[in-house]
Design an enzyme around this catalytic site. Structure first.
Site, PDB file in Angstrom:
ATOM      1  N   TYR A 144       3.247 -12.026 -11.868  1.00  0.00           N
ATOM      2  CA  TYR A 144       3.370 -11.865 -10.416  1.00  0.00           C
ATOM      3  C   TYR A 144       2.887 -13.147  -9.747  1.00  0.00           C
ATOM      4  CZ  TYR A 144       2.589  -9.965  -5.700  1.00  0.00           C
ATOM      5  OH  TYR A 144       2.611  -9.737  -4.344  1.00  0.00           O
ATOM      6  N   ASP A 239      -0.229 -20.637 -12.310  1.00  0.00           N
ATOM      7  CA  ASP A 239      -0.640 -19.794 -11.192  1.00  0.00           C
ATOM      8  C   ASP A 239      -1.985 -19.180 -11.556  1.00  0.00           C
ATOM      9  OD1 ASP A 239      -1.109 -17.997  -9.223  1.00  0.00           O
ATOM     10  OD2 ASP A 239       0.818 -16.950  -9.374  1.00  0.00           O
ATOM     11  N   LYS A 267      -7.681 -15.774  -4.141  1.00  0.00           N
ATOM     12  CA  LYS A 267      -8.719 -14.802  -4.511  1.00  0.00           C
ATOM     13  C   LYS A 267     -10.138 -15.415  -4.504  1.00  0.00           C
ATOM     14  CE  LYS A 267      -5.407 -11.593  -6.211  1.00  0.00           C
ATOM     15  NZ  LYS A 267      -4.178 -11.763  -6.969  1.00  0.00           N
TER      16      LYS A 267
HETATM   17  C1  LIG Z   1      -2.766 -12.036  -6.252  1.00  0.00           C
HETATM   18  C2  LIG Z   1      -1.841 -12.994  -6.859  1.00  0.00           C
HETATM   19  C3  LIG Z   1      -0.914 -13.724  -6.110  1.00  0.00           C
HETATM   20  C4  LIG Z   1      -0.664 -13.451  -4.646  1.00  0.00           C
HETATM   21  O1  LIG Z   1      -1.760 -13.746  -3.858  1.00  0.00           O
HETATM   22  P1  LIG Z   1      -1.822 -13.085  -2.391  1.00  0.00           P
HETATM   23  O2  LIG Z   1      -3.083 -13.660  -1.815  1.00  0.00           O
HETATM   24  O3  LIG Z   1      -1.862 -11.608  -2.600  1.00  0.00           O
HETATM   25  O4  LIG Z   1      -0.625 -13.526  -1.661  1.00  0.00           O
HETATM   26  C5  LIG Z   1      -0.174 -14.703  -6.738  1.00  0.00           C
HETATM   27  N1  LIG Z   1      -0.340 -14.956  -8.046  1.00  0.00           N
HETATM   28  C6  LIG Z   1      -1.203 -14.267  -8.808  1.00  0.00           C
HETATM   29  C7  LIG Z   1      -1.345 -14.618 -10.255  1.00  0.00           C
HETATM   30  C8  LIG Z   1      -1.975 -13.256  -8.249  1.00  0.00           C
HETATM   31  O5  LIG Z   1      -2.803 -12.557  -9.029  1.00  0.00           O
END
Ligand SMILES: *Cc1c(COP(=O)(O)O)cnc(C)c1O
Length: 425
Positions: A144, A239, A267
């Site tokens: 994701y 990511d 995060k």
């Molecule tokens: C949470 C997450 C996102 C998206 O971040 P948001 O702040 O919710 O837009 C993208 N990549 C990874 C790996 C994530 O865990």
């Protein structure tokens, strides 16, 4: 349940907010009950609107590695709020956070702040396309990267066919530029690269997958991606929105010793406030406006409240290095929860990297999306509801991680294991 304040709030919320929530997984739909409305968090605990307390393993989906409402973070936010909450002009705080990110993540030579993980990933993809002059992107099924159009794409019917939108509203034109490979499967990447030679701008990957449950990279997988990207002139994007400062002070790239070209963060870097960031190789980042032609901007980017929250959090992590202790706690917790579930006669497979844990209710080894979805989500729902009843708040989905924080005490962990023993009764 119908006489609770959470229930009343949920009814009220649904009149003004789609589904009553501002992010869909919060609606608890996959675990067969209604969401709790939260009023307060402190350390490893949260309280709901009815005054019940829970040991929290969601931690706002990852940010709260040092617990809720850490006194130093709260103090820093208060102090900054009294000085002003936003100026739309540069502040020294942005430099300080950027310098600290560069110190902790050596692959990042230049970094830009944004306000969410999604913003970071869509910006990184645009930048990779601008830098390479190519259109296509390879991602991995089950990873994701936020809700950007380019990421809401599922694999077509055959592994080598074009992607298809996984959400209405994403155009076929966008879908054709996103290719899906299988996690931990280098041949699936080679096949896509081979049939799209010279057209792939970027490979984006969660270096530890955390959004299909936790799926660690197998030995050689990330290294193999690095080699493919070097050979083909493809930008490798890690990511690390979830793994950044979670699996180690130097992120997953430090843990596995692989240097990506670009990294996205979110995060933890915001310490509980809305922050994302993307950064990496200087020659790529210099393509970004105002230095280069690739446009990217944000009214609240580098917001001072968000910067102090992130800065304070990262400084605590750097100065206290809680990672060895988190590793020890998390490994014991995983082991004992595993034993508790097994003793209830339930089949489960565990995965863990540092303080990211997952219990898949399947007897298969989990290495990719296909094996992750063999997990029985009904059994997870039962486990989730049982744990919640006893006061343990887990992610309301089988395909999410469980996060341990520095504030979880041995007693909290023991209570959690005791709850796991009872959850299936
Ligand atoms: C949470 C997450 C996102 C998206 O971040 P948001 O702040 O919710 O837009 C993208 N990549 C990874 C790996 C994530 O865990």
């Amino acid at each position: 349940m119908t006489d609770t304040k959470s229930h009343q709030l949920f009814l009220r919320a649904q009149k003004s907010i789609p589904g009553g929530v501002n992010s869909p997984v919060r609606a608890f739909r996959s675990v067969g009950r209604e969401p709790l409305f939260i009023t307060r968090g402190e350390g490893a605990y949260i309280w709901d609107a009815d005054g019940n307390s829970y040991i929290d393993y969601v931690g706002s989906w990852g940010p709260h590695i040092i617990g809720h409402s850490h006194p130093m973070v709260v103090e820093a936010i208060k102090k900054q709020a009294s000085l002003g909450t936003s100026f739309g002009a540069p502040t020294e705080l942005e430099i300080e956070l950027a310098e600290l990110v560069r110190e902790l993540v050596p692959s990042i030579e230049l970094v830009r702040m944004v306000s969410s993980g999604t913003e970071a990933t869509i910006s990184a993809i645009r930048l990779a396309r601008g830098f390479t002059g190519r259109d296509k992107v390879i991602k991995f099924e089950g990873c994701y990267h936020g809700h950007g159009d380019s990421f809401l794409i599922k694999a077509g019917s055959g592994a080598l066919t074009l992607g298809a939108p996984s959400s209405p509203g994403v155009t076929p034109g966008t879908a054709k530029d996103t290719l899906n490979a299988q996690y931990n499967d280098l041949p699936s990447v080679e096949a896509l690269v081979g049939s799209n030679r010279g057209q792939i701008a970027a490979i984006i990957v969660e270096p530890v997958a955390g959004n299909m449950g936790v799926v660690p990279p197998q030995p050689g997988f990330l290294q193999g991606l690095r080699e493919i990207c070097d050979r083909e002139g493809i930008v490798l994007i890690f990511d690390e929105v979830m793994t950044g400062f979670r699996v180690g002070l130097h992120c997953a790239q430090g843990l596995y010793g692989i240097k990506p070209d670009l990294t996205t963060l979110g995060k933890i870097i915001g310490g509980g406030l809305p922050v994302g960031a993307f950064g990496g190789r200087r020659d790529i980042m210099e393509m970004l406006s105002p230095l280069g032609p690739v446009y990217q901007a944000g009214t609240l980017s580098g917001n001072p409240l968000a910067m102090v929250a992130g800065l304070t959090t990262l400084k605590i992590l750097r100065d206290e290095n809680p990672y060895p202790a988190l590793e020890k706690k998390s490994s014991l917790l995983a082991q004992h929860i595993g034993e508790a579930v097994l003793s209830a006669g339930i089949k489960a497979t565990q995965t863990r990297v540092g303080s990211m844990l997952c219990l898949f209710f399947t007897d298969k080894e989990v290495t990719d999306y296909e094996s992750a979805v063999t997990a029985d989500t009904n059994v997870y729902g039962k486990f989730f509801r049982g744990m919640l009843e006893i006061g343990v708040y887990l992610a309301p989905s089988q395909f999410e991680a469980m996060f341990v924080s520095t504030m979880h005490t041995d007693e909290d962990l023991e209570r959690t294991v005791a709850a796991a023993r009872k959850a299936f009764e």
